[in-house]
Design an enzyme around this catalytic site. Structure first.
Site, PDB file in Angstrom:
ATOM      1  CE  LYS A 185      -4.288  -1.789   1.938  1.00 22.01           C
ATOM      2  NZ  LYS A 185      -5.228  -1.751   3.059  1.00 22.01           N
ATOM      3  CE  LYS A 187      -5.147  -8.783  -1.556  1.00 23.02           C
ATOM      4  NZ  LYS A 187      -5.314  -8.477  -0.201  1.00 23.02           N
ATOM      5  CE  LYS A 201     -13.443  -4.185   0.473  1.00 18.90           C
ATOM      6  NZ  LYS A 201     -13.294  -3.697   1.848  1.00 18.90           N
TER       7      LYS A 201
HETATM    8  P1  AMP Z   1     -10.578  -6.269   2.776  1.00 21.70           P
HETATM    9  O1  AMP Z   1     -11.123  -6.317   1.402  1.00 21.70           O
HETATM   10  O2  AMP Z   1      -9.099  -6.062   2.751  1.00 21.70           O
HETATM   11  O3  AMP Z   1     -11.312  -5.354   3.702  1.00 21.70           O
HETATM   12  O4  AMP Z   1     -10.750  -7.738   3.350  1.00 21.70           O
HETATM   13  C1  AMP Z   1     -11.819  -8.179   4.140  1.00 21.70           C
HETATM   14  C2  AMP Z   1     -11.736  -9.681   4.336  1.00 21.70           C
HETATM   15  O5  AMP Z   1     -11.809 -10.363   3.088  1.00 21.70           O
HETATM   16  C3  AMP Z   1     -10.433 -10.147   4.982  1.00 21.70           C
HETATM   17  O6  AMP Z   1     -10.734 -11.223   5.849  1.00 21.70           O
HETATM   18  C4  AMP Z   1      -9.619 -10.629   3.824  1.00 21.70           C
HETATM   19  O7  AMP Z   1      -8.686 -11.616   4.184  1.00 21.70           O
HETATM   20  C5  AMP Z   1     -10.683 -11.205   2.905  1.00 21.70           C
HETATM   21  N1  AMP Z   1     -10.260 -11.128   1.498  1.00 21.70           N
HETATM   22  C6  AMP Z   1      -9.956 -10.000   0.808  1.00 21.70           C
HETATM   23  N2  AMP Z   1      -9.608 -10.298  -0.452  1.00 21.70           N
HETATM   24  C7  AMP Z   1      -9.680 -11.653  -0.570  1.00 21.70           C
HETATM   25  C8  AMP Z   1      -9.446 -12.581  -1.648  1.00 21.70           C
HETATM   26  N3  AMP Z   1      -9.086 -12.173  -2.854  1.00 21.70           N
HETATM   27  N4  AMP Z   1      -9.642 -13.903  -1.401  1.00 21.70           N
HETATM   28  C9  AMP Z   1     -10.031 -14.329  -0.176  1.00 21.70           C
HETATM   29  N5  AMP Z   1     -10.272 -13.513   0.876  1.00 21.70           N
HETATM   30  C10 AMP Z   1     -10.101 -12.188   0.683  1.00 21.70           C
END
Ligand code: AMP
Ligand code: TRP
Length: 334
Positions: A113, A196, A199
């Protein structure tokens, strides 16, 4: 002992399939198994990167709506907004005093980031994992259901808990266990199997959002990157084919089965057969969630009601933990 679960997501933009399969789905399983669950919308984390103040409130409500639409039952689980519970920031400061900067510098998410100019990154972004540790330790959490990408942050939270207990010679903080299970713990981008699903990726075609309608989901899967080979009969045959592996994994996670089982059914078939099947499955699973989310978003007062009740439950657990922590550390408490 009943499990105490805590997990959170940032209100930064719409949730996507990775968030659902990697995290939210497991949250619901744990809740339905009777664990004591706390699910937070971490707005204090969301402001560690540039954001629009005018969008934060709606984004916060949208994430709460997504939790509920995805199966979190606000009667069973406490659903709360992080900034409504002062203990998160309070505990973060206390824990920051026992966290080495060297450890934070090694966090891969910070490195990603912060980009090339680390010295320009904000202190908030740098200390993000300490706030996350505070989120977890504040509730004496036993298990943290997250996607694979959060493993390093969780390891740090475990270390901080250990450091505190050791330094003050107490058994105060519970050392939390990661709960990273199921086929979808690392869902990859639909455009590039080495990245991965996230968002923040530029192309919206790289992810399936929980706000996408059926046509959009079908379009994104139709256009997902693949290779010209038919699907193999077993997972070994997907080793050098990350995009194909990702689509099989997504199918398995949605169908709550394994990649092997999916290949037993689709081995030998081409993507022109597999993609429509995946698309139908994704629409069948996601459409009800999207519909419920839209319904919920039209009644903001109801979401706020749920969040107020959730905050009361969270506060009842969090406040005494902050008090005890401060007493252990020797502070004047009046
Ligand atoms: P975030 O989008 O960073 O707020 O992630 C929220 C939750 O979603 C966290 O538990 C992450 O580990 C999970 N997460 C985010 N992106 C992925 C992905 N591509 N595959 C699996 N889990 C994800
Ligand atoms: N860092 C997590 C993410 O980006 C979000 C998060 C913040 C979190 N606090 C947490 C996850 C506590 C689990 C527990 O996805």
């Amino acid at each position: 002992m009943t499990k105490r679960i805590l997990s959170c997501m940032q209100p930064t933009s719409h949730l996507h399939l990775g968030n659902y399969l990697g995290a939210l789905k497991n949250w619901v399983h744990l809740q339905d198994e009777g664990a004591e669950c706390f699910y937070g919308v971490v707005d204090l984390h969301a402001i560690t990167q540039p954001y629009e103040a005018g969008d934060l409130l709606d984004a916060t409500r949208e994430i709460a709506a997504a939790y509920i639409a995805g199966g979190v039952d606000p009667e069973k689980s406490a659903l709360f907004v992080q900034s409504a519970i002062p203990g998160h920031s309070q505990l973060m400061w206390l824990l920051a005093t026992m966290t080495q900067m060297g450890k934070l510098e090694r966090m891969t998410q910070f490195k990603d980031k912060a980009g090339k100019h680390k010295e320009r990154a904000g202190l908030g972004l740098f200390s993000y994992p300490v706030l996350m540790a505070a989120d977890i330790l504040l509730y004496k959490t036993t298990h943290v259901p997250v996607g694979e990408d959060q493993k390093q942050h969780l390891e740090l939270a475990r270390e901080i808990a250990g450091t505190f207990n050791h330094r003050y010679d107490v058994e105060h903080f519970v050392v939390p266990e990661p709960y990273i299970t199921g086929a979808g713990t690392r869902v990859m981008s639909l455009r590039d199997g080495s990245q991965k699903m996230s968002k923040s990726a530029d192309s919206d075609m790289s992810r399936i959002n929980l706000t996408d309608d059926a046509d959009m989901i079908a379009k994104k899967i139709r256009k997902a990157k693949t290779d010209p080979e038919p699907l193999p009969g077993d997972l070994k045959g997907l080793e050098a084919r990350p995009e194909a592996l990702n689509l099989v994994t997504i199918y398995a996670a949605l169908a709550e089965t394994s990649g092997e089982k999916v290949l037993e059914e689709f081995g030998g078939k081409s993507f022109s057969e597999f993609k429509p099947a995946l698309s139908d499955l994704a629409v069948a699973k996601l459409e009800p969630i999207t519909r419920r989310m839209n319904e919920l978003m039209s009644d903001k007062a109801e979401i706020d009601n749920i969040l107020v009740k959730g905050a009361e439950r969270a506060q009842a657990v969090a406040e005494p933990v902050v008090e005890d922590t401060m007493k252990i550390m020797g502070f004047w408490r009046g």
